[in-house]
Design a protein around this motif. Structure first.
Motif, mmCIF file in Angstrom:
data_model
loop_
_atom_site.group_PDB
_atom_site.id
_atom_site.type_symbol
_atom_site.label_atom_id
_atom_site.label_comp_id
_atom_site.label_asym_id
_atom_site.label_seq_id
_atom_site.Cartn_x
_atom_site.Cartn_y
_atom_site.Cartn_z
ATOM 1 N N PRO A 10 0.837 -1.206 0.000
ATOM 2 C CA PRO A 10 0.000 0.000 0.000
ATOM 3 C C PRO A 10 0.871 1.255 0.000
ATOM 4 C CG PRO A 10 -0.746 -1.555 1.668
ATOM 5 C CD PRO A 10 0.585 -2.050 1.172
ATOM 6 N N LEU A 11 0.594 2.189 -0.940
ATOM 7 C CA LEU A 11 1.396 3.401 -1.078
ATOM 8 C C LEU A 11 0.627 4.681 -0.749
ATOM 9 C CD1 LEU A 11 3.216 2.638 -4.468
ATOM 10 C CD2 LEU A 11 4.001 2.141 -2.142
ATOM 11 N N PHE A 12 -0.658 4.734 -1.154
ATOM 12 C CA PHE A 12 -1.448 5.954 -0.992
ATOM 13 C C PHE A 12 -2.878 5.610 -0.606
ATOM 14 C CE2 PHE A 12 1.719 6.935 -4.262
ATOM 15 C CZ PHE A 12 2.281 8.102 -3.763
ATOM 16 N N SER A 13 -3.471 6.469 0.210
ATOM 17 C CA SER A 13 -4.893 6.378 0.522
ATOM 18 C C SER A 13 -5.659 7.262 -0.450
ATOM 19 C CB SER A 13 -5.134 6.874 1.950
ATOM 20 O OG SER A 13 -6.508 7.095 2.161
ATOM 21 N N SER A 14 -6.875 6.866 -0.777
ATOM 22 C CA SER A 14 -7.715 7.702 -1.641
ATOM 23 C C SER A 14 -8.007 9.052 -0.985
ATOM 24 C CB SER A 14 -9.026 6.987 -1.970
ATOM 25 O OG SER A 14 -9.752 6.733 -0.777
ATOM 26 N N GLU A 15 -7.893 9.136 0.337
ATOM 27 C CA GLU A 15 -8.121 10.400 1.038
ATOM 28 C C GLU A 15 -7.069 11.442 0.677
ATOM 29 O OE1 GLU A 15 -8.386 9.482 5.191
ATOM 30 O OE2 GLU A 15 -10.119 8.172 4.883
ATOM 31 N N ALA A 16 -5.902 11.006 0.195
ATOM 32 C CA ALA A 16 -4.830 11.925 -0.189
ATOM 33 C C ALA A 16 -4.828 12.231 -1.686
ATOM 34 C CB ALA A 16 -3.473 11.339 0.210
ATOM 35 N N LYS A 17 -5.748 11.633 -2.436
ATOM 36 C CA LYS A 17 -5.791 11.808 -3.891
ATOM 37 C C LYS A 17 -6.527 13.095 -4.246
ATOM 38 C CE LYS A 17 -6.690 9.204 -8.100
ATOM 39 N NZ LYS A 17 -7.473 10.124 -8.894
ATOM 40 N N TYR A 18 -6.060 13.751 -5.291
ATOM 41 C CA TYR A 18 -6.736 14.940 -5.799
ATOM 42 C C TYR A 18 -6.489 15.041 -7.301
ATOM 43 C CZ TYR A 18 -2.248 17.396 -6.039
ATOM 44 O OH TYR A 18 -0.973 17.771 -6.358
ATOM 45 N N ASP A 19 -7.291 15.846 -7.968
ATOM 46 C CA ASP A 19 -7.146 16.039 -9.415
ATOM 47 C C ASP A 19 -6.176 17.186 -9.655
ATOM 48 O OD1 ASP A 19 -7.308 16.304 -12.137
ATOM 49 O OD2 ASP A 19 -9.469 16.664 -12.192
ATOM 50 N N SER A 20 -4.968 16.857 -10.051
ATOM 51 C CA SER A 20 -3.931 17.864 -10.286
ATOM 52 C C SER A 20 -4.056 18.507 -11.660
ATOM 53 C CB SER A 20 -2.547 17.236 -10.149
ATOM 54 O OG SER A 20 -2.333 16.280 -11.182
ATOM 55 N N GLY A 21 -4.874 17.905 -12.538
ATOM 56 C CA GLY A 21 -4.996 18.418 -13.898
ATOM 57 C C GLY A 21 -3.837 18.044 -14.796
ATOM 58 N N THR A 22 -2.946 17.165 -14.325
ATOM 59 C CA THR A 22 -1.766 16.782 -15.107
ATOM 60 C C THR A 22 -1.998 15.577 -16.005
ATOM 61 O OG1 THR A 22 -0.945 15.335 -13.352
ATOM 62 C CG2 THR A 22 -0.190 17.651 -13.316
ATOM 63 N N GLY A 23 -3.036 14.794 -15.709
ATOM 64 C CA GLY A 23 -3.272 13.567 -16.471
ATOM 65 C C GLY A 23 -2.702 12.332 -15.806
ATOM 66 N N TRP A 24 -2.117 12.475 -14.623
ATOM 67 C CA TRP A 24 -1.607 11.347 -13.858
ATOM 68 C C TRP A 24 -2.263 11.351 -12.483
ATOM 69 C CZ3 TRP A 24 2.114 14.181 -16.713
ATOM 70 C CH2 TRP A 24 2.742 13.467 -17.734
ATOM 71 N N PRO A 25 -2.472 10.162 -11.887
ATOM 72 C CA PRO A 25 -2.978 10.128 -10.514
ATOM 73 C C PRO A 25 -2.027 10.910 -9.601
ATOM 74 C CG PRO A 25 -2.937 7.921 -11.463
ATOM 75 C CD PRO A 25 -2.228 8.827 -12.424
ATOM 76 N N SER A 26 -2.589 11.783 -8.769
ATOM 77 C CA SER A 26 -1.771 12.622 -7.896
ATOM 78 C C SER A 26 -2.287 12.575 -6.465
ATOM 79 C CB SER A 26 -1.777 14.068 -8.399
ATOM 80 O OG SER A 26 -1.211 14.154 -9.684
ATOM 81 N N PHE A 27 -1.349 12.668 -5.531
ATOM 82 C CA PHE A 27 -1.644 12.554 -4.108
ATOM 83 C C PHE A 27 -0.869 13.629 -3.362
ATOM 84 C CE2 PHE A 27 -1.681 8.522 -6.278
ATOM 85 C CZ PHE A 27 -2.876 7.936 -5.882
ATOM 86 N N HIS A 28 -1.420 14.119 -2.256
ATOM 87 C CA HIS A 28 -0.675 15.108 -1.472
ATOM 88 C C HIS A 28 0.161 14.464 -0.373
ATOM 89 C CE1 HIS A 28 -3.588 14.924 1.828
ATOM 90 N NE2 HIS A 28 -4.569 15.196 0.974
ATOM 91 N N THR A 29 -0.093 13.189 -0.081
ATOM 92 C CA THR A 29 0.632 12.497 0.987
ATOM 93 C C THR A 29 0.739 11.011 0.652
ATOM 94 O OG1 THR A 29 -0.414 13.995 2.581
ATOM 95 C CG2 THR A 29 0.659 12.045 3.482
#
Length: 153
Positions: free
Chosen positions: A75-94
């Motif tokens: 496990p690397l990331f929680s969906s709670e840390a995911k956001y739409d960065s607008g870059t076209g790649w899955p992005s997370f803040h933590t």
């Protein structure tokens, strides 16, 4: 063996060290990785490739759950840390604590911070300082390097 930096640490660690929550390293031969991964996942995870922007359905994934390394299932990331960065790649803040390690990447004209899964050393993506609160970080991940596990219930 590479020196990497655990997320939030300025001290180098051995690439197969997992930090606070010790994770046993997964070391496979190149042939075993090729057998285990799709050609695109192999190119990204083992050869430090990048998938095309907008190519991963995980970029638009919005269900609650956990994003795991596609190479070893850590496990690397929680969906709670995911956001739409607008870059076209899955992005997370933590990232999850102790799940990723960083190193400088000099493949472009300027240095970037690349990050890897601490268990299998699989290349995930790069981290940038243009993310949202609470961290101001953008962990920009290749979707093919992830496996999404939706929450049950």
């Amino acid at each position: 063996m590479k020196l990497l930096f655990l997320m939030g640490s300025s001290a180098p660690v051995l690439a197969n060290a997992a930090g606070p929550a010790a994770v046993a390293p997964l070391e496979l031969s190149d042939a075993e990785w090729k057998k285990r991964l799709s050609p695109e996942a192999y190119r990204v995870l083992r050869k430090h490739g990048t998938e095309p922007a907008g190519s991963s359905p995980l970029d638009k994934e919005q269900r609650p759950g956990v994003y795991h390394c596609a190479g070893c299932d850590l496990p690397l990331f929680s969906s709670e840390a995911k956001y739409d960065s607008g870059t076209g790649w899955p992005s997370f803040h933590t990232a999850l604590p102790g799940a990723v390690a960083t190193q400088l990447d000099f493949k472009m004209i300027w240095p970037r911070t690349e990050y890897h899964c601490v268990r299998c050393q699989g290349h995930q993506g790069h981290v940038f300082d243009d993310g949202p609160p609470p961290t101001g970080k953008r962990w920009c991940n290749n979707g093919v390097a992830l496996r999404f596990a939706p929450s049950q219930a």
